[in-house]
Design an enzyme around this catalytic site. Structure first.
Site, PDB file in Angstrom:
ATOM      1  N   LYS A   1       2.569  -1.895  -8.232  1.00  0.00           N
ATOM      2  CA  LYS A   1       1.374  -2.321  -8.983  1.00  0.00           C
ATOM      3  C   LYS A   1       0.821  -1.193  -9.843  1.00  0.00           C
ATOM      4  O   LYS A   1       0.533  -1.389 -11.026  1.00  0.00           O
ATOM      5  CB  LYS A   1       0.271  -2.804  -8.016  1.00  0.00           C
ATOM      6  CG  LYS A   1       0.650  -3.982  -7.151  1.00  0.00           C
ATOM      7  CD  LYS A   1      -0.504  -4.409  -6.246  1.00  0.00           C
ATOM      8  CE  LYS A   1      -0.987  -3.342  -5.287  1.00  0.00           C
ATOM      9  NZ  LYS A   1       0.023  -2.903  -4.297  1.00  0.00           N
TER      10      LYS A   1
ATOM     11  N   ARG B   1      -0.024  10.706   0.038  1.00  0.00           N
ATOM     12  CA  ARG B   1      -1.197  10.093   0.652  1.00  0.00           C
ATOM     13  C   ARG B   1      -1.058  10.049   2.172  1.00  0.00           C
ATOM     14  O   ARG B   1       0.003   9.737   2.686  1.00  0.00           O
ATOM     15  CB  ARG B   1      -1.356   8.661   0.118  1.00  0.00           C
ATOM     16  CG  ARG B   1      -2.005   8.604  -1.245  1.00  0.00           C
ATOM     17  CD  ARG B   1      -1.870   7.256  -1.903  1.00  0.00           C
ATOM     18  NE  ARG B   1      -2.291   6.140  -1.059  1.00  0.00           N
ATOM     19  CZ  ARG B   1      -2.284   4.870  -1.466  1.00  0.00           C
ATOM     20  NH1 ARG B   1      -1.890   4.581  -2.707  1.00  0.00           N
ATOM     21  NH2 ARG B   1      -2.660   3.911  -0.673  1.00  0.00           N
TER      22      ARG B   1
ATOM     23  N   ARG C   1      -0.780  -1.346   7.042  1.00  0.00           N
ATOM     24  CA  ARG C   1      -1.114  -1.812   5.682  1.00  0.00           C
ATOM     25  C   ARG C   1      -0.307  -3.043   5.305  1.00  0.00           C
ATOM     26  O   ARG C   1      -0.823  -3.961   4.664  1.00  0.00           O
ATOM     27  CB  ARG C   1      -0.895  -0.684   4.673  1.00  0.00           C
ATOM     28  CG  ARG C   1      -1.985   0.380   4.772  1.00  0.00           C
ATOM     29  CD  ARG C   1      -1.632   1.648   4.049  1.00  0.00           C
ATOM     30  NE  ARG C   1      -1.356   1.426   2.652  1.00  0.00           N
ATOM     31  CZ  ARG C   1      -0.523   2.169   1.918  1.00  0.00           C
ATOM     32  NH1 ARG C   1       0.140   3.161   2.482  1.00  0.00           N
ATOM     33  NH2 ARG C   1      -0.357   1.912   0.656  1.00  0.00           N
TER      34      ARG C   1
ATOM     35  N   ARG D   1      -8.119  -8.566  -3.073  1.00  0.00           N
ATOM     36  CA  ARG D   1      -7.208  -8.488  -1.937  1.00  0.00           C
ATOM     37  C   ARG D   1      -7.585  -9.497  -0.847  1.00  0.00           C
ATOM     38  O   ARG D   1      -6.923  -9.535   0.196  1.00  0.00           O
ATOM     39  CB  ARG D   1      -7.253  -7.078  -1.334  1.00  0.00           C
ATOM     40  CG  ARG D   1      -6.129  -6.151  -1.805  1.00  0.00           C
ATOM     41  CD  ARG D   1      -6.287  -4.793  -1.108  1.00  0.00           C
ATOM     42  NE  ARG D   1      -5.068  -4.060  -1.021  1.00  0.00           N
ATOM     43  CZ  ARG D   1      -4.738  -3.054  -1.848  1.00  0.00           C
ATOM     44  NH1 ARG D   1      -5.509  -2.728  -2.834  1.00  0.00           N
ATOM     45  NH2 ARG D   1      -3.619  -2.409  -1.669  1.00  0.00           N
TER      46      ARG D   1
ATOM     47  N   ARG E   1       6.675   8.431  -2.031  1.00  0.00           N
ATOM     48  CA  ARG E   1       5.662   8.428  -3.101  1.00  0.00           C
ATOM     49  C   ARG E   1       4.850   9.724  -3.134  1.00  0.00           C
ATOM     50  O   ARG E   1       4.421  10.238  -2.101  1.00  0.00           O
ATOM     51  CB  ARG E   1       4.708   7.238  -2.920  1.00  0.00           C
ATOM     52  CG  ARG E   1       3.520   7.290  -3.887  1.00  0.00           C
ATOM     53  CD  ARG E   1       2.870   5.958  -4.104  1.00  0.00           C
ATOM     54  NE  ARG E   1       2.174   5.436  -2.932  1.00  0.00           N
ATOM     55  CZ  ARG E   1       1.538   4.259  -2.923  1.00  0.00           C
ATOM     56  NH1 ARG E   1       1.515   3.503  -4.010  1.00  0.00           N
ATOM     57  NH2 ARG E   1       0.949   3.839  -1.823  1.00  0.00           N
TER      58      ARG E   1
HETATM   59  P1  ADP Z   1      -1.440   0.499  -2.557  1.00  0.00           P
HETATM   60  O1  ADP Z   1      -1.326   1.050  -3.944  1.00  0.00           O
HETATM   61  O2  ADP Z   1      -0.519   1.207  -1.647  1.00  0.00           O
HETATM   62  O3  ADP Z   1      -1.320  -0.979  -2.557  1.00  0.00           O
HETATM   63  P2  ADP Z   1      -4.250   1.080  -2.804  1.00  0.00           P
HETATM   64  O4  ADP Z   1      -4.245   2.450  -3.368  1.00  0.00           O
HETATM   65  O5  ADP Z   1      -4.431  -0.045  -3.745  1.00  0.00           O
HETATM   66  O6  ADP Z   1      -2.884   0.880  -2.004  1.00  0.00           O
HETATM   67  O7  ADP Z   1      -5.338   0.957  -1.659  1.00  0.00           O
HETATM   68  C1  ADP Z   1      -5.509   1.964  -0.698  1.00  0.00           C
HETATM   69  C2  ADP Z   1      -6.556   1.527   0.321  1.00  0.00           C
HETATM   70  O8  ADP Z   1      -7.819   1.334  -0.337  1.00  0.00           O
HETATM   71  C3  ADP Z   1      -6.266   0.199   1.004  1.00  0.00           C
HETATM   72  O9  ADP Z   1      -5.404   0.338   2.118  1.00  0.00           O
HETATM   73  C4  ADP Z   1      -7.688  -0.234   1.401  1.00  0.00           C
HETATM   74  O10 ADP Z   1      -8.146   0.479   2.549  1.00  0.00           O
HETATM   75  C5  ADP Z   1      -8.509   0.235   0.212  1.00  0.00           C
HETATM   76  N1  ADP Z   1      -8.599  -0.849  -0.808  1.00  0.00           N
HETATM   77  C6  ADP Z   1      -8.053  -0.836  -2.042  1.00  0.00           C
HETATM   78  N2  ADP Z   1      -8.333  -1.983  -2.708  1.00  0.00           N
HETATM   79  C7  ADP Z   1      -9.082  -2.730  -1.863  1.00  0.00           C
HETATM   80  C8  ADP Z   1      -9.668  -4.027  -1.943  1.00  0.00           C
HETATM   81  N3  ADP Z   1      -9.559  -4.794  -3.044  1.00  0.00           N
HETATM   82  N4  ADP Z   1     -10.364  -4.480  -0.877  1.00  0.00           N
HETATM   83  C9  ADP Z   1     -10.507  -3.729   0.226  1.00  0.00           C
HETATM   84  N5  ADP Z   1      -9.968  -2.517   0.382  1.00  0.00           N
HETATM   85  C10 ADP Z   1      -9.261  -1.998  -0.646  1.00  0.00           C
HETATM   86  P1  ADP Z   2       1.675   0.137  -5.497  1.00  0.00           P
HETATM   87  O1  ADP Z   2       0.589   0.523  -6.461  1.00  0.00           O
HETATM   88  O2  ADP Z   2       1.996  -1.320  -5.548  1.00  0.00           O
HETATM   89  O3  ADP Z   2       1.422   0.610  -4.107  1.00  0.00           O
HETATM   90  P2  ADP Z   2       3.298   2.189  -6.876  1.00  0.00           P
HETATM   91  O4  ADP Z   2       3.286   1.841  -8.314  1.00  0.00           O
HETATM   92  O5  ADP Z   2       2.477   3.334  -6.434  1.00  0.00           O
HETATM   93  O6  ADP Z   2       3.026   0.858  -5.975  1.00  0.00           O
HETATM   94  O7  ADP Z   2       4.830   2.445  -6.476  1.00  0.00           O
HETATM   95  C1  ADP Z   2       5.192   2.797  -5.133  1.00  0.00           C
HETATM   96  C2  ADP Z   2       6.283   3.882  -5.186  1.00  0.00           C
HETATM   97  O8  ADP Z   2       7.494   3.294  -5.709  1.00  0.00           O
HETATM   98  C3  ADP Z   2       5.971   5.052  -6.112  1.00  0.00           C
HETATM   99  O9  ADP Z   2       6.529   6.207  -5.539  1.00  0.00           O
HETATM  100  C4  ADP Z   2       6.656   4.677  -7.414  1.00  0.00           C
HETATM  101  O10 ADP Z   2       7.035   5.838  -8.158  1.00  0.00           O
HETATM  102  C5  ADP Z   2       7.871   3.922  -6.937  1.00  0.00           C
HETATM  103  N1  ADP Z   2       8.293   2.813  -7.822  1.00  0.00           N
HETATM  104  C6  ADP Z   2       7.513   2.060  -8.638  1.00  0.00           C
HETATM  105  N2  ADP Z   2       8.249   1.122  -9.280  1.00  0.00           N
HETATM  106  C7  ADP Z   2       9.528   1.275  -8.825  1.00  0.00           C
HETATM  107  C8  ADP Z   2      10.770   0.591  -9.113  1.00  0.00           C
HETATM  108  N3  ADP Z   2      10.820  -0.447  -9.968  1.00  0.00           N
HETATM  109  N4  ADP Z   2      11.877   1.023  -8.481  1.00  0.00           N
HETATM  110  C9  ADP Z   2      11.828   2.066  -7.604  1.00  0.00           C
HETATM  111  N5  ADP Z   2      10.709   2.736  -7.295  1.00  0.00           N
HETATM  112  C10 ADP Z   2       9.552   2.350  -7.904  1.00  0.00           C
END
Ligand code: ADP
Ligand code: ADP
Ligand code: ZN
Length: 226
Positions: A13, A160, A171, A88, A127
């Site tokens: 994302k 992280r 998660r 979410r 990551r």
């Molecule tokens: P990821 O990129 O791995 O999906 P995020 O960086 O978006 O994770 O979110 C990290 C943490 O921040 C989540 O595990 C949650 O604790 C909090 N968080 C992020 N977005 C939301 C949301 N829309 N509602 C509630 N908690 C959130």
């Molecule tokens: P999210 O925000 O959904 O948690 P991220 O964009 O942070 O996901 O991506 C999660 C991890 O996967 C990061 O280390 C990123 O560099 C890597 N990544 C993102 N897109 C791809 C892809 N298409 N193929 C392989 N690795 C990816």
């Protein structure tokens, strides 16, 4: 254009939202990034969120929604945004719809990036993110030019705490229970597109671009901003 990106942790994302926002001239609004920025600054909001984030749970809906609606007041979000990590939960989606409707607006597309659990775990384990601008990198699939340093801004890269395997399981479970039902919510509204998140970053970007109407739609969104 107002776009919601859905998908489990590690689906891509953040990576895709940044690309799409840049190419379409939309604001990139990432709730995880906003919470982490608050944590770094030691704000009250950051302190409130920390306990939930550390254990892989969601921050309460009211706190999260209030933060997003505040962010919408900044001028860059006026003509459209890519929401990354919000909504979410169903109550968050309802609050978003209500707030947009009150302004005569609506979500145009909800794009669900689908990736299997094994690949998610692999992505999260490798990551790294930039402490300054939060750009994500990966040991294997998206390495920075210089280890430990952000290509975009020169900032320091770190892993992280909640990407440790102990928290990742929680998660992913939180996602299945509380966030996966949003696919049905947006499907019923006729706004959902499912995107296969496997493949190179540019391949996935192209699939997302097609789902919102192709390169022309991306370019058109940009024109309205300029
Ligand atoms: P990821 O990129 O791995 O999906 P995020 O960086 O978006 O994770 O979110 C990290 C943490 O921040 C989540 O595990 C949650 O604790 C909090 N968080 C992020 N977005 C939301 C949301 N829309 N509602 C509630 N908690 C959130
Ligand atoms: P999210 O925000 O959904 O948690 P991220 O964009 O942070 O996901 O991506 C999660 C991890 O996967 C990061 O280390 C990123 O560099 C890597 N990544 C993102 N897109 C791809 C892809 N298409 N193929 C392989 N690795 C990816
Ligand atoms: Zn950076």
């Amino acid at each position: 254009m107002r776009i919601v990106l859905l998908g489990p942790p590690g689906a891509g994302k953040g990576t895709q939202a940044a690309l799409l926002a840049k190419r379409a001239g939309l604001a990139h609004v990432a709730t995880g990034d906003l919470f982490r920025a608050n944590l770094e600054r030691g704000t009250e909001l950051g302190k409130q969120a920390k306990g939930y984030m550390d254990r892989g749970a969601l921050v309460p809906d009211d706190v999260t929604t209030r933060m997003v609606l505040e962010r919408f007041k900044e001028s860059d979000a006026a003509d459209g945004f890519v929401l990354d990590g919000f909504p979410r939960t169903i109550p968050q989606a309802e609050a978003l719809d209500a707030a947009l409707a009150a302004a005569g607006q609506a979500v145009d597309h909800a794009l669900l990036i689908e990736v299997g659990r094994e690949e998610l775990v692999r992505r999260l384990a490798g990551r790294w993110i930039c402490r300054a601008c939060q750009t994500p990198y990966h040991d294997h699939s998206a390495p920075p030019a210089k280890p430990g340093v952000c290509d975009a801004c020169g900032g320091e890269l770190y892993q992280r705490d909640d990407d440790r395997p102990e928290v990742v399981g929680a998660r992913l479970d939180t996602y299945e229970k509380q966030t996966a039902p949003l696919a049905g919510y947006y499907e019923r509204a006729g706004k959902l597109a499912r995107i296969d998140g496997l493949g190179g970053i540019e391949d996935v970007a192209e699939k997302l671009g097609r789902a919102i109407g192709g390169p022309a739609a991306v370019a058109a969104a940009h024109v309205t901003v300029e």
